[in-house]
Design a protein around this motif. Structure first.
Motif, PDB file in Angstrom:
ATOM      1  N   PRO A 183     -10.799  -2.183   0.032  1.00  0.00           N
ATOM      2  CA  PRO A 183     -11.169  -1.183   1.034  1.00  0.00           C
ATOM      3  C   PRO A 183     -12.366  -0.360   0.561  1.00  0.00           C
ATOM      4  O   PRO A 183     -12.512  -0.075  -0.631  1.00  0.00           O
ATOM      5  N   ASN A 209      -5.378   2.500  -7.936  1.00  0.00           N
ATOM      6  CA  ASN A 209      -5.826   3.646  -7.145  1.00  0.00           C
ATOM      7  C   ASN A 209      -7.352   3.593  -7.079  1.00  0.00           C
ATOM      8  O   ASN A 209      -8.028   3.858  -8.077  1.00  0.00           O
ATOM      9  N   TRP A 211      -7.905   4.066  -1.564  1.00  0.00           N
ATOM     10  CA  TRP A 211      -6.731   3.210  -1.338  1.00  0.00           C
ATOM     11  C   TRP A 211      -5.899   3.184  -2.609  1.00  0.00           C
ATOM     12  O   TRP A 211      -6.430   3.151  -3.729  1.00  0.00           O
ATOM     13  N   SER A 212      -4.588   3.161  -2.453  1.00  0.00           N
ATOM     14  CA  SER A 212      -3.707   3.009  -3.610  1.00  0.00           C
ATOM     15  C   SER A 212      -2.496   2.173  -3.225  1.00  0.00           C
ATOM     16  O   SER A 212      -2.083   2.139  -2.056  1.00  0.00           O
ATOM     17  N   GLY A 213      -1.956   1.477  -4.195  1.00  0.00           N
ATOM     18  CA  GLY A 213      -0.797   0.631  -3.955  1.00  0.00           C
ATOM     19  C   GLY A 213      -0.424  -0.142  -5.195  1.00  0.00           C
ATOM     20  O   GLY A 213      -0.869   0.161  -6.312  1.00  0.00           O
ATOM     21  N   HIS A 217     -12.815   2.663   1.237  1.00  0.00           N
ATOM     22  CA  HIS A 217     -12.371   4.057   1.282  1.00  0.00           C
ATOM     23  C   HIS A 217     -11.208   4.195   0.291  1.00  0.00           C
ATOM     24  O   HIS A 217     -10.697   3.194  -0.211  1.00  0.00           O
ATOM     25  N   HIS A 264      -1.968   4.011   3.848  1.00  0.00           N
ATOM     26  CA  HIS A 264      -3.093   3.168   3.443  1.00  0.00           C
ATOM     27  C   HIS A 264      -2.961   1.770   4.060  1.00  0.00           C
ATOM     28  O   HIS A 264      -1.882   1.347   4.446  1.00  0.00           O
ATOM     29  N   ASP A 265      -4.091   1.066   4.101  1.00  0.00           N
ATOM     30  CA  ASP A 265      -4.152  -0.244   4.749  1.00  0.00           C
ATOM     31  C   ASP A 265      -3.257  -1.254   4.036  1.00  0.00           C
ATOM     32  O   ASP A 265      -3.167  -1.265   2.805  1.00  0.00           O
ATOM     33  N   LEU A 299      -3.131  -4.837   2.805  1.00  0.00           N
ATOM     34  CA  LEU A 299      -4.154  -5.825   2.449  1.00  0.00           C
ATOM     35  C   LEU A 299      -3.587  -7.235   2.495  1.00  0.00           C
ATOM     36  O   LEU A 299      -2.477  -7.486   2.016  1.00  0.00           O
ATOM     37  N   ALA A 321       0.838  -1.192   0.000  1.00  0.00           N
ATOM     38  CA  ALA A 321       0.000   0.000   0.000  1.00  0.00           C
ATOM     39  C   ALA A 321       0.875   1.243   0.000  1.00  0.00           C
ATOM     40  O   ALA A 321       1.985   1.242   0.533  1.00  0.00           O
ATOM     41  N   ASN A 322       0.378   2.306  -0.601  1.00  0.00           N
ATOM     42  CA  ASN A 322       1.070   3.581  -0.501  1.00  0.00           C
ATOM     43  C   ASN A 322       0.993   4.101   0.932  1.00  0.00           C
ATOM     44  O   ASN A 322       0.163   3.651   1.734  1.00  0.00           O
TER      45      ASN A 322
END
Length: 252
Positions: A72, A121, A76-78, A74, A51-52, A54, A47-48
């Motif tokens: 997520p 993203n 989230w990006s990664g 909400h 952020h969570d 995963l 995750a960036n």
């Protein structure tokens, strides 16, 4: 006197602190990682910042199998990538490509280059839009072909991919070889030579000075939809809202 924008920000902050203003709800989305390869892979997820993490950041996928989990709800990006040639026991795992500190679950760590990346993203955009952006990057080199496939989204939602096995065509100076001599992955020019110009750093860290090289052009010829250097522009744009599922498929 405070500006109107500042007053609005202060009011919003106050409402958030009192629990009176809540984030918008987003439609449920599933992330699915598919191993279409004839060999096992160990997907990594980073995750960036902020952020969570995963699925612990990594897991095992046998050949021709998949793993689905809720995205997520909400923003989230990664990034998601495949680790290959791995061995280990318990929480320890050492991989020939894409290794993340010798761990099964990367827990927020990134993968060692060279590795093909799916960049994601989720839940961004202005107003009431629920946009999902995604792409394929070989900026850090290539280890496994992959595609990113959205399902049931609104708008322009193309499949983006780097499907060719570039280990078969990789220039000799970019090849990452095993002790036995087989080509495991294809390095980027930056990874192979570590120069500021190829790595787009220091005086080359801007869209004006960071330019394509003969090495990034090799990747672009083979995988025209992928990002091939730091300030590359995508050849296929998209505007995808609220997909029900996003699949990252290795060897596809």
């Amino acid at each position: 006197m405070a500006s109107p924008k500042l007053l609005l920000l202060l009011v919003a902050t106050s409402l958030l602190s009192c629990g009176l203003l809540v984030a918008a709800d987003y439609a449920p989305m599933t992330l699915t990682v598919v191993n279409n390869c004839p060999y096992p892979v160990w997907p990594g997820i980073q995750a960036n910042s902020g952020h969570d993490v995963l699925e612990g950041g990594g897991f095992f996928l046998p050949p021709l199998s998949h793993k689905s989990f809720p995205a997520p709800a909400h923003p989230w990006s990664g990034r998601i990538w495949a680790r290959t040639g791995c061995a280990g026991a318990g929480a320890q795992l050492h991989c020939a490509t894409g290794d993340c500190g010798g761990r099964l679950q990367c827990g927020g760590l990134g993968g060692a280059a060279p590795a093909t990346l799916a960049q994601v993203n989720l839940h961004h955009g202005n107003g009431n839009s629920d946009q999902t952006s995604y792409g394929v990057s070989v900026v850090d080199g290539f280890n496994v072909g992959l595609s990113v496939t959205p399902h049931e989204g609104r708008g322009n939602c193309p499949v983006l991919a780097c499907r060719k096995n570039l280990t078969e065509t990789c220039p000799s100076e970019l090849q990452l070889r095993s002790p036995a001599g087989s080509v495991l992955a294809c390095k980027s020019g930056c990874e192979a030579f570590r120069t500021d110009e190829l790595c787009c750093r220091n005086m080359y860290n801007s869209p004006r000075t960071c330019r394509a090289s003969k090495y990034s052009e090799f990747f672009k010829r083979e995988c025209p939809q992928a990002f091939t250097y730091a300030h590359d522009s995508p050849s296929l744009t998209h505007d995808c809202a609220a997909p029900r599922e996003l699949k990252v498929i290795f060897c596809h």
